[in-house]
Design a protein around this motif. Structure first.
Motif, short mmCIF file in Angstrom:
data_model
loop_
_atom_site.label_atom_id
_atom_site.label_comp_id
_atom_site.label_asym_id
_atom_site.label_seq_id
_atom_site.Cartn_x
_atom_site.Cartn_y
_atom_site.Cartn_z
N GLN A 179 3.26 3.14 -1.36
CA GLN A 179 2.27 4.07 -1.88
C GLN A 179 2.58 4.47 -3.31
OE1 GLN A 179 -0.60 4.80 -0.55
NE2 GLN A 179 -0.11 3.51 1.21
N ALA A 180 3.84 4.75 -3.59
CA ALA A 180 4.23 5.15 -4.94
C ALA A 180 4.03 4.01 -5.92
CB ALA A 180 5.68 5.61 -4.96
N ARG A 181 4.44 2.82 -5.55
CA ARG A 181 4.29 1.66 -6.44
C ARG A 181 2.84 1.30 -6.63
NH1 ARG A 181 8.78 -2.57 -6.83
NH2 ARG A 181 7.18 -3.11 -8.30
N ARG A 182 2.05 1.44 -5.59
CA ARG A 182 0.62 1.10 -5.69
C ARG A 182 -0.09 2.03 -6.68
NH1 ARG A 182 -2.81 -2.03 -2.76
NH2 ARG A 182 -4.98 -1.46 -3.00
N ARG A 183 0.24 3.31 -6.63
CA ARG A 183 -0.36 4.26 -7.57
C ARG A 183 0.06 3.95 -8.99
NH1 ARG A 183 0.99 7.85 -3.42
NH2 ARG A 183 2.91 8.37 -4.49
N GLU A 184 1.31 3.53 -9.16
CA GLU A 184 1.84 3.28 -10.49
C GLU A 184 1.19 2.06 -11.16
OE1 GLU A 184 6.04 1.53 -12.00
OE2 GLU A 184 6.15 3.23 -10.66
N LEU A 185 0.98 0.99 -10.42
CA LEU A 185 0.52 -0.27 -11.01
C LEU A 185 -0.89 -0.64 -10.57
CD1 LEU A 185 1.15 -2.71 -12.75
CD2 LEU A 185 2.18 -3.78 -10.76
N ASP A 186 -1.29 -0.24 -9.38
CA ASP A 186 -2.57 -0.65 -8.81
C ASP A 186 -2.68 -2.17 -8.81
OD1 ASP A 186 -4.91 -0.15 -7.51
OD2 ASP A 186 -6.09 0.06 -9.34
N ALA A 187 -1.69 -2.82 -8.19
CA ALA A 187 -1.59 -4.27 -8.18
C ALA A 187 -2.78 -4.91 -7.48
CB ALA A 187 -0.29 -4.69 -7.49
N LEU A 188 -2.96 -6.20 -7.76
CA LEU A 188 -4.02 -6.97 -7.12
C LEU A 188 -3.74 -7.14 -5.64
CD1 LEU A 188 -4.26 -9.88 -9.70
CD2 LEU A 188 -5.77 -7.90 -9.54
N MET A 189 -4.77 -7.29 -4.89
CA MET A 189 -4.66 -7.64 -3.48
C MET A 189 -4.79 -9.16 -3.37
SD MET A 189 -4.14 -4.76 -2.13
CE MET A 189 -4.21 -5.20 -0.41
N PRO A 190 -4.23 -9.77 -2.34
CA PRO A 190 -4.37 -11.22 -2.19
C PRO A 190 -5.83 -11.68 -2.22
CG PRO A 190 -2.74 -10.39 -0.65
CD PRO A 190 -3.38 -9.19 -1.29
N GLU A 191 -6.73 -10.86 -1.71
CA GLU A 191 -8.15 -11.20 -1.71
C GLU A 191 -8.70 -11.35 -3.13
OE1 GLU A 191 -7.05 -8.27 -0.09
OE2 GLU A 191 -6.73 -9.33 1.78
N ASP A 192 -8.15 -10.59 -4.08
CA ASP A 192 -8.60 -10.69 -5.47
C ASP A 192 -8.31 -12.07 -6.04
OD1 ASP A 192 -9.30 -7.97 -5.32
OD2 ASP A 192 -7.31 -7.35 -5.99
N VAL A 193 -7.13 -12.58 -5.74
CA VAL A 193 -6.77 -13.93 -6.20
C VAL A 193 -7.65 -14.96 -5.49
CG1 VAL A 193 -4.91 -15.61 -6.38
CG2 VAL A 193 -4.42 -13.18 -6.68
N GLY A 194 -7.90 -14.74 -4.22
CA GLY A 194 -8.78 -15.63 -3.46
C GLY A 194 -10.18 -15.69 -4.05
N GLN A 195 -10.70 -14.56 -4.48
CA GLN A 195 -12.02 -14.53 -5.10
C GLN A 195 -12.06 -15.34 -6.39
OE1 GLN A 195 -15.01 -13.43 -4.17
NE2 GLN A 195 -14.15 -12.89 -2.18
N ALA A 196 -10.97 -15.31 -7.15
CA ALA A 196 -10.90 -16.12 -8.37
C ALA A 196 -10.94 -17.61 -8.03
CB ALA A 196 -9.63 -15.79 -9.15
N LEU A 197 -10.27 -17.98 -6.94
CA LEU A 197 -10.31 -19.38 -6.49
C LEU A 197 -11.72 -19.78 -6.04
CD1 LEU A 197 -7.00 -19.61 -4.46
CD2 LEU A 197 -7.55 -20.76 -6.60
N VAL A 198 -12.37 -18.90 -5.30
CA VAL A 198 -13.73 -19.18 -4.86
C VAL A 198 -14.63 -19.42 -6.06
CG1 VAL A 198 -15.77 -18.17 -3.74
CG2 VAL A 198 -13.53 -18.00 -2.65
N TYR A 199 -14.50 -18.58 -7.08
CA TYR A 199 -15.28 -18.76 -8.31
C TYR A 199 -15.05 -20.14 -8.90
CZ TYR A 199 -16.35 -18.70 -13.25
OH TYR A 199 -16.81 -19.05 -14.49
N ALA A 200 -13.78 -20.54 -9.04
CA ALA A 200 -13.46 -21.82 -9.66
C ALA A 200 -14.03 -22.99 -8.85
CB ALA A 200 -11.95 -21.97 -9.80
#
Length: 61
Positions: free
Chosen positions: A18-39
């Motif tokens: 929770q602390a790290r997520r607030r600090e960076l707001d990292a991507l979720m695996p689904e976000d990378v998957g959506q980029a692949l779907v686009y390509a």
């Protein structure tokens, strides 16, 4: 080539997520998957050679 920035994974389970997520707001695996779907959804005449995806708050690669 796919170059994702910080992505949340199952590694680092001992870190306060929770602390790290607030600090960076990292991507979720689904976000990378959506980029692949686009390509892959592009017509055969389109070549997507490189995808760089980063969280908005990530200031260094």
């Amino acid at each position: 080539m796919i170059e994702p920035g910080a992505v949340w994974t199952e590694f680092g389970h001992n870190i306060d997520q929770q602390a790290r997520r607030r600090e960076l707001d990292a991507l979720m695996p689904e976000d990378v998957g959506q980029a692949l779907v686009y390509a892959f959804a592009q017509p055969a005449r389109v070549l997507v050679e490189e995808i760089l995806v980063r969280p908005v708050k990530q200031i260094v690669p």
